[in-house]
Design an enzyme around this catalytic site. Sequence first.
Site: not given
Length: 349
Positions: A170, A288, A291, A314, A323
């Site tokens: 992040r 973001h 990622r 995660w 995602y």
Amino acid sequence: MGKLTPTHQTLPAIQAEEDVLARLKEFVQDKEAFSPNTWRQLMSVMRICHKWSAENGRSFLPMLPDDLRDYLNWLQENGRASSTIATHGSLISMLHRNAGLTPPNISPLVFRAVKKINRVAVVTGERTGQAVPFRLEDLLKLDALWSDSISLRHKRDLAFLHLAYSTLLRISELARLRVRDISRAPDGRIILNVSYTKTIVQTGGLIKSLSSQSSRRLSEWLSASGMSPEPDAFLFCPVHRSGSATLSITRPLSTPAIEFIFTQAWRTIGTAETITPNKGRYMTWTGHSARVGAAQDMAGRGYAVAQIMQEGTWKKPETLMRYIRNLQAHEGAMTDLMEKSLINQKNNN
């Protein structure tokens, strides 16, 4: 005696208020137990909720279940996403627990309100927002354009994007990296020692290795900026308009400055296609995006969900699935069954 009765009746209330204040003071003193982002969110929710409570004559702390129900409904009426409303509810509950008060969220009244809010959001077509993915092909295009540039800003931005994509960290985690967090593998590639992440807070941290190309771009930035001999300096720092790096050991690169790196990358090679905004945003690359793009690239190349979760730290599969849902939509079991059936039918005919 009758004159003393009101005083006696107020003593428990005064003591209770003092107990709450003492617990809140302890809560603030221990705020390092929470991530800076969680604390910022809590402060923001408290400001919004307290303002609403004052304007509507409601109790803020402790908050009654019917007051919380009306507050959450007010958030939805004013266009807040269901995920944002859930965050408000969770943080209000956290505030009450740490103040030694009963969270209003445990009431069936609030439970039904949240259930209704989520149902209305689904029925009205609310979609979970997702950043525009920054994919490997985008990184390679930028690498071809910026790798030979004499601009120090280009060297910094390219090194940052390489790390953002390669590590799946992040942006707050990338901003915290310092020169001392770098070590070298026997073949010269860079290894990063990440002290902690949003989901991994433990002694030993996390180790991330970079590819030879990403290692080269980071090394070029460190050499050009002059920060290699500064172990305490943050890896990424502002670049002055004069073309020199402003080394810092106290303040990492700000979120707006990092977001601007993605903005500049979009302006350089971003698609000409018009992207439909989701919730009024996500029209270009944002913090973001690398990622999301890295996770999608890994899924598209057949890496297992467990492997992708490990790379992106995660904890919940459903977070990752948001995602990669669009990528895997055409790979469902029923789609596979139907396609194979059609192929067999054509072969038999």
